[in-house]
Design a protein around this motif. Structure first.
Motif, short mmCIF file in Angstrom:
data_model
loop_
_atom_site.label_atom_id
_atom_site.label_comp_id
_atom_site.label_asym_id
_atom_site.label_seq_id
_atom_site.Cartn_x
_atom_site.Cartn_y
_atom_site.Cartn_z
N GLY A 30 0.40 -1.39 0.02
CA GLY A 30 -0.38 -0.58 -0.03
C GLY A 30 0.98 1.63 0.33
O GLY A 30 0.11 2.69 0.64
N GLU A 31 1.63 1.06 -0.90
CA GLU A 31 3.12 2.37 -0.22
C GLU A 31 3.70 2.89 0.99
O GLU A 31 3.75 4.25 1.05
CB GLU A 31 2.57 3.30 -1.89
CG GLU A 31 2.26 2.74 -2.95
CD GLU A 31 2.07 3.20 -3.91
OE1 GLU A 31 1.93 4.68 -4.04
OE2 GLU A 31 2.76 2.88 -5.36
N ASN A 32 3.24 2.41 1.61
CA ASN A 32 3.44 2.90 3.04
C ASN A 32 4.73 2.75 3.44
O ASN A 32 5.86 1.61 3.34
CB ASN A 32 2.67 1.93 4.38
CG ASN A 32 1.54 2.36 3.86
OD1 ASN A 32 0.79 3.75 4.08
ND2 ASN A 32 0.45 1.70 4.02
N LEU A 33 5.72 4.02 3.81
CA LEU A 33 7.08 3.51 3.99
C LEU A 33 7.55 4.40 5.73
O LEU A 33 6.29 4.54 6.35
CB LEU A 33 8.04 4.87 4.07
CG LEU A 33 7.16 4.93 2.11
CD1 LEU A 33 8.23 6.38 1.81
CD2 LEU A 33 8.32 3.51 1.64
N ILE A 34 8.39 3.29 6.56
CA ILE A 34 8.91 3.54 7.84
C ILE A 34 10.29 3.74 7.39
O ILE A 34 11.08 3.63 6.64
CB ILE A 34 8.66 1.90 8.30
CG1 ILE A 34 7.53 1.54 8.57
CG2 ILE A 34 9.42 2.29 9.88
CD1 ILE A 34 7.19 0.20 8.78
N GLU A 35 10.52 5.00 8.49
CA GLU A 35 11.84 4.75 8.60
C GLU A 35 12.06 4.62 10.21
O GLU A 35 12.18 5.10 11.15
CB GLU A 35 12.29 6.78 8.25
CG GLU A 35 13.77 7.17 8.18
CD GLU A 35 13.54 8.15 7.90
OE1 GLU A 35 12.90 8.74 7.02
OE2 GLU A 35 14.43 9.16 8.32
N SER A 36 13.68 4.41 10.08
CA SER A 36 14.28 3.66 11.45
C SER A 36 15.72 3.56 10.93
O SER A 36 16.45 3.74 10.11
CB SER A 36 14.05 2.30 11.27
OG SER A 36 13.87 1.28 10.85
N GLU A 37 16.29 3.49 12.23
CA GLU A 37 18.03 3.68 12.35
C GLU A 37 18.64 2.43 13.28
O GLU A 37 17.69 1.58 13.82
CB GLU A 37 18.39 5.38 13.48
CG GLU A 37 19.67 4.93 13.61
CD GLU A 37 19.65 6.37 14.41
OE1 GLU A 37 19.40 6.99 14.77
OE2 GLU A 37 21.27 6.50 14.43
N VAL A 38 19.75 2.20 12.39
CA VAL A 38 20.41 1.18 12.97
C VAL A 38 21.12 1.15 14.27
O VAL A 38 21.98 2.21 13.90
CB VAL A 38 21.40 0.19 11.93
CG1 VAL A 38 22.15 -0.79 12.36
CG2 VAL A 38 20.57 0.26 10.69
N LYS A 39 20.35 0.42 14.97
CA LYS A 39 21.44 0.34 16.67
C LYS A 39 22.05 -0.92 16.49
O LYS A 39 23.67 0.03 17.01
CB LYS A 39 20.31 -0.25 17.78
CG LYS A 39 19.16 0.55 17.40
CD LYS A 39 19.39 1.77 19.11
CE LYS A 39 18.12 2.84 19.18
NZ LYS A 39 17.92 3.32 20.15
#
Lengths: 459, 80
Positions: free
Chosen positions: A439-448
């Motif tokens: 559904g063209e949804n994006l999540i932005e996250s950070e590498v720990k």
């Protein structure tokens, strides 16, 4: 036998007695007539021979000093008169005739010598016609070899100048009789020949007036004959007429019988030459005149030819040719245009016959029919293609990678590189990640942290 | 092109020109060339004819001049 009181002599004594007896009885000078035999001339110049007649023989000796004055050549069989004395020759015990004078019997010695020399020179070819040089036809410089004092020189001069006064005469004075006359004439001949490149003598006359055979003797001598024969300048002999022929006459290139006739032999007659010249002149003039007339005639013939009568003829001919071509060309182009025009008219007539309106109506019906048929066909094809296309599209949806996202999968990319994250090496701690969901949804996250689950399980 | 042709014509000899002209006539005569070509050939032919006429009139002038000179010379000789 000895007591017969006969005296005994030695050989020498006997020969002396015979010699004395001969001297006492025979005259000191005797003329013996006989025929020569056993002729022998020793290299010393002394001559040894015999005189013989039918029954007997007499030995003879002639010393070189005496033989010198003999003018003929003695030969075996020759009848001679020998003058001399009889004497004994003790070494051989014989007597012999010591000859101091020898003459041919019958003819004179001079005549015999002449005949002998003629034969000899003839055998050598000195008299042959092939050796005679041609005389110059118009001699300008004439050399005369004769005595300065005799009448002959004047006779020769007069005989030349009477006929040919233009000749230059050169006198070479020579003795014409006496002991060495022949040698001197011969020397003069050789001298003139030797200097002739300067003297330029055309012809030589050698001669003298008449005389007894003895007076003319120089002209019978071999030395003169040879000098005449060897002369490069033609030689005319002119010896007085009292003797038939001298050897000089026979050798010379031409012969005048007397000095007064030398001119006739040596030079042409001036009057005759002038006459000839006049004849040549006339001949030349008339020939030249004739040639000139002939040439004039030829020229006139040429001038009478068409090209000179009407010089414009070639031009006119060509003008006519050109006019003809021009007319032909013009006619042709007119014909061509007319033909095209005819064709055009014929085409128009045909086109008019076609009746275009009728044709148009028929063609419209045909056209709409064709259009209907085409529409139907196209529509059928389009329908079929749409069905095929839907099937293909459905198939393609199944192949789309993002279709799996609806089934709970996600796609993670490294935000800084924009590349898909496939393994641990694709990210570093603190990198930002973008995760795409259905559904063209994006999540932005950070590498720990980065952890290898497999490694940890082993720990 | 046309200029070149004209140059060519002025250099042509009478005989060559007549030859070309004859060729043109027979070409048109056979009728196997187009109308356009026919007209071009006709034009060329007329140029050639003009050239020939010039040659001939020059020749004529020269001949007349030469024979006049000759006559004057002859009559002068006769009077001498």
């Amino acid at each position: 036998m000895r007591s017969n009181k006969l005296k005994i002599y030695t050989v020498t004594q006997i020969n002396r007695l015979v010699k004395a007896a001969i001297e006492e009885i025979l005259p000191p000078k005797m003329v013996v007539s006989g025929e020569i035999s056993n002729w022998k001339r020793h290299s010393s110049g002394h001559c040894y021979f015999s005189l013989k007649d039918q029954d007997s023989i007499l030995p003879c000796t002639m010393w070189a000093s005496d033989f010198k004055s003999v003018k003929f050549s003695p030969e075996n069989g020759m009848a001679v008169l020998a003058t001399g004395r009889i004497d004994v020759y003790p070494p051989q015990g014989k007597y012999q005739l010591y000859v101091d004078k020898l003459e041919p019997a019958g003819i004179g010695a001079l005549q015999l010598a002449f005949e002998q020399m003629v034969r000899r020179l003839e055998a050598e070819g000195l008299f042959e016609q092939m050796h005679k040089k041609p005389l110059p036809p118009y001699p300008q410089r004439i050399g005369i070899l004769t005595s300065q004092s005799g009448a002959a020189v004047d006779d020769i001069k007069k005989s030349i100048w009477d006929r040919w006064p233009c000749a230059k005469l050169f006198l070479y004075p020579v003795p014409v009789q006496g002991e060495d006359a022949a040698e001197k004439i011969a020397a003069a001949l050789r001298d003139v020949n030797g200097r002739n490149h300067k003297l330029k003598i055309d012809v030589l006359i050698v001669g003298r007036g008449g005389g007894a055979l003895e007076d003319l003797w120089a002209f019978n001598e071999e030395v003169l004959a040879r000098a005449i024969y060897n002369s490069k300048i033609p030689v005319i002999s002119a010896v007085g007429h009292e003797m038939d022929t001298t050897i000089a006459d026979l050798v010379a290139d031409a012969r005048a019988s007397t000095p007064t006739k030398a001119g006739v032999t040596a030079v042409p007659d001036m009057l005759e030459v002038l006459g000839q010249l006049a004849h040549f002149e006339e001949n030349l003039r008339s020939k030249a005149q004739w040639k000139l007339e002939l040439c004039c005639e030829n020229l006139n013939t040429f001038l009478a030819g068409a090209i000179f009568k009407n010089p414009l003829l070639p031009v006119q001919n060509r003008q006519q040719q050109l006019d003809e071509l021009c007319a032909k060309l013009t006619d042709l182009i007119k014909e061509t245009l007319a033909a095209v025009r005819n064709k055009l008219h014929a085409g128009y007539v045909q086109i008019v016959k076609i009746e275009p309106h009728r044709l148009l109506g028929k063609k419209t019906v045909e056209l709409s029919d064709l259009k209907n048929r085409t529409d139907t066909a196209i529509r059928t094809i389009i329908n079929r293609l749409q069905i095929q296309l839907t099937a293909q599209a459905n198939h393609l949806v199944g192949l789309n990678p993002k279709a799996v996202l609806t089934r709970g999968y996600s796609i993670t990319k490294n935000k800084s590189t924009g590349l898909l994250v496939r393994c641990l090496d694709d990210v570093q701690p603190a990198d930002l990640l973008i995760t795409e969901l259905a559904g063209e949804n994006l999540i932005e996250s950070e590498v720990k942290t980065k952890q290898n689950i497999t490694v940890r399980n082993q720990d | 092109m046309a200029k070149n042709n004209e140059n060519d014509v002025s250099k042509l000899s009478f005989e060559d020109t007549i030859k070309e002209l004859t060729g043109i006539v027979s070409k048109i005569e056979q009728g196997q060339i187009s109308l356009e070509n026919s007209i071009q050939q006709y034009e060329r032919g007329m140029t050639l004819i003009k050239h020939c006429r010039q040659i001939l009139s020059k020749a004529e002038e020269r001949i007349v001049k030469i024979s006049e000179e000759n006559q004057t010379e002859n009559s002068r000789k006769k009077t001498e």
